[in-house]
Design an enzyme around this catalytic site. Structure first.
Site, mmCIF file in Angstrom:
data_model
loop_
_atom_site.group_PDB
_atom_site.id
_atom_site.type_symbol
_atom_site.label_atom_id
_atom_site.label_comp_id
_atom_site.label_asym_id
_atom_site.label_seq_id
_atom_site.Cartn_x
_atom_site.Cartn_y
_atom_site.Cartn_z
ATOM 1 N N SER A 1 0.841 -1.194 0.000
ATOM 2 C CA SER A 1 0.000 0.000 0.000
ATOM 3 C C SER A 1 0.885 1.256 0.000
ATOM 4 C CB SER A 1 -0.969 -0.055 1.188
ATOM 5 O OG SER A 1 -2.016 0.869 1.032
ATOM 6 N N ASP B 1 -9.264 -5.188 -5.215
ATOM 7 C CA ASP B 1 -8.406 -4.257 -4.486
ATOM 8 C C ASP B 1 -8.872 -2.812 -4.613
ATOM 9 O OD1 ASP B 1 -6.100 -3.108 -3.279
ATOM 10 O OD2 ASP B 1 -4.791 -4.580 -4.246
ATOM 11 N N HIS C 1 -7.346 -5.901 -0.886
ATOM 12 C CA HIS C 1 -6.120 -5.146 -0.626
ATOM 13 C C HIS C 1 -5.080 -5.934 0.162
ATOM 14 C CE1 HIS C 1 -4.059 -1.322 -0.767
ATOM 15 N NE2 HIS C 1 -4.027 -1.177 0.540
#
Length: 299
Positions: free
Chosen positions: A110, A250, A277
Site C-alpha cells: 500500500s 483491491d 487489498h
C-alpha cells in the site's frame, strides 16, 4: 515452525527511535527481505506472515514507521513534519543500522509500495529486487478510482459518507459503519478480520496522528498532504527485477497499478483473483508461493 526472531529492538533515528524485528540471520547467504508497511501511520502487525520466508533462508525485517507501533509516537508534531522524505530517510537509516544495506530486497505494501518504489528509483547499490504490493502509483490516480468504487457501493452508502465528509463529522459512528462497507469489499474481504490485521487497524485508530495528517479520515477520502503525491516520474529509473501484486477486488485498482507495469523495465504483475487489498492474508498459500518464486528468481 517459524524461525525464532534473532533480533528485536529499536535503532536511533535522529532524536527518535524506530522499532524493528529481524527473523533469521542476515548475511547468511540470501538477501534480507525488508517489509515496509502501509498507512501511513500503520504498523507491521498485518505483515507478520512474511516471516515464514525465513524458513527458506531469506531473513525478514519488520519495522514500525515513526509515529506508531513500537516506534516513537509524536502526537503533537506539526502536520508538516510528516512527509515522504521523512520516511525515506527512516528506511535508509534502518538499513544502515541493521547492516543489510549491501544486500536486500524491499517489500512495500500500500503506502509502503510507493515508498519502496521511490527508494528503488534512486538505484541504491545493495538493492537486489523489489515487491510493490497493492499500491497506487500516485494519489491523484487513487482518488480518481475511489470515486469509481464508491459509486458501486450499495444504495445510500456513498450518500452517507459524503454527508459526513461535507459536514466534517467523519468521526461519527454512522460514518464508521458506512466506511466499513467499503473496507469489507476492497480492503479485506475475510470475515472476521484476521487478528493481525485487526491489530494494525486498531493501532491506527489508537494514534491516528500520521494517518490523519498525510492521508485523511479514511482510505477513500484522502485530504492530507499525500493527496497530490506520486512516484510515476521515477519508475523508469528502477533497475532491479520487480514484482507487482494486486487483488482483483483491491482498492488499488488496475488503473492505479498500471504505471508500475508500464514504466518499470523489468517487471511482472500478479493479480490475486480472490483478494482485495490484502492478498497475503486472503490467499496466503498462493501469496507465499508467488513470493518464493520471485525471490528464487533473483538468485
Amino acid at each position: 515452525m517459524p524461525v525464532a526472531p534473532s533480533a528485536k529492538g529499536t535503532v536511533p533515528f535522529g532524536e527518535h527511535r524506530t522499532w524493528y524485528r529481524v527473523t533469521g540471520t542476515p548475511g547468511s547467504g540470501l538477501p534480507t527481505l525488508v517489509a515496509v508497511h502501509g498507512g501511513p501511520g500503520s504498523t507491521h502487525d498485518y505483515l507478520v506472515g512474511l516471516a515464514v520466508l525465513a524458513e527458506a533462508g531469506w531473513p525478514v525485517v519488520h519495522y514500525d514507521q515513526l509515529g506508531n507501533g513500537g516506534s516513537t509516537h509524536l502526537p503533537d508534531a506539526d502536520p508538516g513534519f510528516w512527509t515522504p522524505a521523512l520516511f525515506l530517510d527512516e528506511l535508509d537509516n534502518l538499513l544502515r543500522h541493521l547492516g543489510v544495506d549491501d544486500d536486500y530486497v524491499l517489500f512495500g505494501q500500500s503506502w509502503g509500495g510507493l515508498l519502496v518504489a521511490e527508494h528503488a528509483s534512486r538505484r541504491p547499490a545493495g538493492l537486489r529486487g523489489l515487491v510493490v504490493a497493492n499500491a497506487p502509483a500516485s494519489y491523484p490516480l487513487w482518488l480518481s478510482e475511489m470515486r469509481v468504487l464508491r459509486e458501486r457501493l450499495p444504495p445510500g452508502v456513498d450518500d452517507t459518507l459524503r454527508a459526513h465528509e461535507e459536514a466534517g463529522t467523519t468521526d461519527s459512528q454512522e460514518y464508521f459503519d458506512a466506511m466499513m462497507v467499503f473496507y469489507n469489499r476492497h480492503v479485506c474481504t475475510l470475515q472476521p478480520w484476521p487478528r493481525e490485521f485487526l491489530a494494525t487497524f486498531m493501532e491506527i485508530y489508537n494514534d491516528p496522528t500520521v494517518y490523519y495528517a498525510m492521508n485523511g479520515p479514511s482510505e477513500f477520502h484522502v485530504i492530507g498532504s499525500l493527496r497530490d503525491w506520486g512516484v510515476i516520474d521515477g519508475l523508469p529509473d528502477i533497475d532491479v527485477p520487480t514484482l507487482v501484486v494486486s487483488g482483483r477486488h483491491d482498492e488499488a485498482t488496475p488503473a492505479t497499478v498500471r504505471p508500475y507495469v508500464d514504466l518499470i523495465p523489468d517487471v511482472r504483475w500478479e493479480i490475486f483473483e480472490n483478494s482485495s487489498h490484502t492478498p497475503h492474508l486472503e490467499e496466503p498459500e498462493r501469496f507465499i508461493a508467488v513470493m518464493t518464486e520471485f525471490l528464487k528468481s533473483l538468485e
